[in-house]
Write an enzyme that holds these catalytic residues in place. Structure first.
Site, PDB file in Angstrom:
ATOM      1  CG  HIS A 164     -13.675  88.497  40.264  1.00  0.00           C
ATOM      2  ND1 HIS A 164     -12.979  87.329  40.052  1.00  0.00           N
ATOM      3  CD2 HIS A 164     -13.183  89.394  39.374  1.00  0.00           C
ATOM      4  CE1 HIS A 164     -12.100  87.525  39.083  1.00  0.00           C
ATOM      5  NE2 HIS A 164     -12.206  88.776  38.652  1.00  0.00           N
TER       6      HIS A 164
ATOM      7  CE  LYS B 126      -8.124  89.306  38.995  1.00  0.00           C
ATOM      8  NZ  LYS B 126      -8.149  88.210  38.039  1.00  0.00           N
TER       9      LYS B 126
ATOM     10  N   GLY C 157      -7.116  85.651  33.527  1.00  0.00           N
ATOM     11  CA  GLY C 157      -5.927  85.191  34.249  1.00  0.00           C
ATOM     12  C   GLY C 157      -4.861  84.548  33.382  1.00  0.00           C
TER      13      GLY C 157
ATOM     14  CG  ASN D 280      -9.949  92.751  40.504  1.00  0.00           C
ATOM     15  OD1 ASN D 280      -9.498  92.895  41.652  1.00  0.00           O
ATOM     16  ND2 ASN D 280     -10.636  91.676  40.139  1.00  0.00           N
TER      17      ASN D 280
ATOM     18  CD  GLU E 153      -9.617  85.743  40.167  1.00  0.00           C
ATOM     19  OE1 GLU E 153      -9.459  86.652  40.986  1.00  0.00           O
ATOM     20  OE2 GLU E 153      -9.088  85.736  39.039  1.00  0.00           O
TER      21      GLU E 153
ATOM     22  CD  GLU F  68     -13.752  90.138  35.038  1.00  0.00           C
ATOM     23  OE1 GLU F  68     -12.780  90.829  34.710  1.00  0.00           O
ATOM     24  OE2 GLU F  68     -13.790  89.499  36.097  1.00  0.00           O
TER      25      GLU F  68
ATOM     26  CB  SER G 273      -6.729  88.198  28.571  1.00  0.00           C
ATOM     27  OG  SER G 273      -6.544  87.003  29.299  1.00  0.00           O
TER      28      SER G 273
HETATM   29  P1  13P Z   1      -6.867  89.457  33.898  1.00  0.00           P
HETATM   30  O1  13P Z   1      -6.975  90.823  33.274  1.00  0.00           O
HETATM   31  O2  13P Z   1      -5.619  89.248  34.665  1.00  0.00           O
HETATM   32  O3  13P Z   1      -7.174  88.370  32.899  1.00  0.00           O
HETATM   33  O4  13P Z   1      -8.023  89.363  35.004  1.00  0.00           O
HETATM   34  C1  13P Z   1      -9.292  89.773  34.670  1.00  0.00           C
HETATM   35  C2  13P Z   1     -10.087  89.908  35.894  1.00  0.00           C
HETATM   36  O5  13P Z   1     -10.406  88.932  36.553  1.00  0.00           O
HETATM   37  C3  13P Z   1     -10.461  91.270  36.322  1.00  0.00           C
HETATM   38  O6  13P Z   1     -11.434  91.246  37.301  1.00  0.00           O
END
Ligand code: 13P
Length: 253
Positions: free
Chosen positions: A95, A10, A173, A8, A97, A167, A214
């Protein structure tokens, strides 16, 4: 069974040139792996051009969002069919976010429905904000699973296109202190599977459940060894092709 490993990206990288380079480098490793399905989800703007370099089925593309209504006027949105036409095979929905920006379970459910009907594989994200000592978070997750998936009469075909990603928000993040422990991930993925079987019946045992939050090249191997963890959803570490390649090849068995 193949593990599904999803990048992902983002809102990165900032330039298409960089996206192309990263994708090519990932593809080089991913195309050799018969036991991994690699899915790269770049910003939607890059999909069409990256799609032109996809060959075969081992490395495919996905989107990070889609809208549910194919017809009316919706400024700024893109439909599942448009995503299919530019080469997306998968789509990440719900997601955290996006939920933080106000996306509700009802909206996510409509998106899941529309994307499934367009033939996309849907990666529906669920996960609790925090863990309480009394296991209350399991109710939260079960509720998210129930509310975020449509109650259309899903034949095996549609059910086979659903993937759920666990997640937990506290593990996602830069601000996260750590990934979930392997035990946490195993417990949650088994719990989600049970919830899915409760909703859709025994065919739901085949719905893959991914872990995300992570994930890096140090912890990926341990997650991938777990039978209940059918793959990974990777954020930051998927933007560095060397690190991501190590994640893709971290599976020992
Ligand atoms: P990170 O791997 O940067 O923690 O993000 C996870 C995530 O939100 C994947 O969709």
């Amino acid at each position: 069974m193949k593990k599904i490993i999803v990048a992902n990206w983002k809102m990165a990288p900032a330039s298409f040139e960089s996206a192309k380079k990263t994708f090519r480098a990932i593809k080089k490793t991913a195309d050799k792996l018969h036991n991994v399905q690699t899915v790269v989800c770049p910003p939607v703007l890059y999909l069409r051009e990256l799609g032109a370099s996809v060959t075969g089925h081992r490395t495919v593309l996905g989107a990070q969002n889609a809208f549910w209504n194919e017809e009316e006027a919706h400024t700024g949105e893109h439909s599942p069919d448009m995503l299919v036409r530019v080469g997306a095979k998968y789509v990440i929905l719900g997601h955290s976010e996006r939920r933080a920006l106000g996306e509700s379970d009802v909206m996510i459910r409509e998106k899941v429905r529309a994307c499934l009907l367009s033939g996309l594989y849907v990666i529906a994200c669920v996960g609790e904000k925090e863990r309480d000592a009394h296991g209350g978070y399991t109710k939260f997750i079960a509720n998210q699973v129930r509310q975020s998936l449509p109650k259309i009469n899903m034949g095996k075909q549609l059910l086979g296109n659903i993937i759920v990603a666990y997640e937990p928000l506290w593990a996602i993040g830069k601000k996260a202190k750590r990934a979930a422990s392997v035990e946490d991930a195993v417990e949650a993925t088994i719990f989600i599977k049970k919830t899915l079987v409760g909703i859709f019946g025994k065919d739901a045992v085949n719905i893959p459940i991914l872990y995300g939050g992570s994930v890096n090249d140090q912890n990926a191997g341990e997650f991938l060894e777990q039978e209940s963890v059918n793959g990974l959803l990777v954020g930051r570490a998927s933007l560095d092709p060397e690190t991501f390649s190590r994640i893709l090849t971290a599976r020992k068995k």
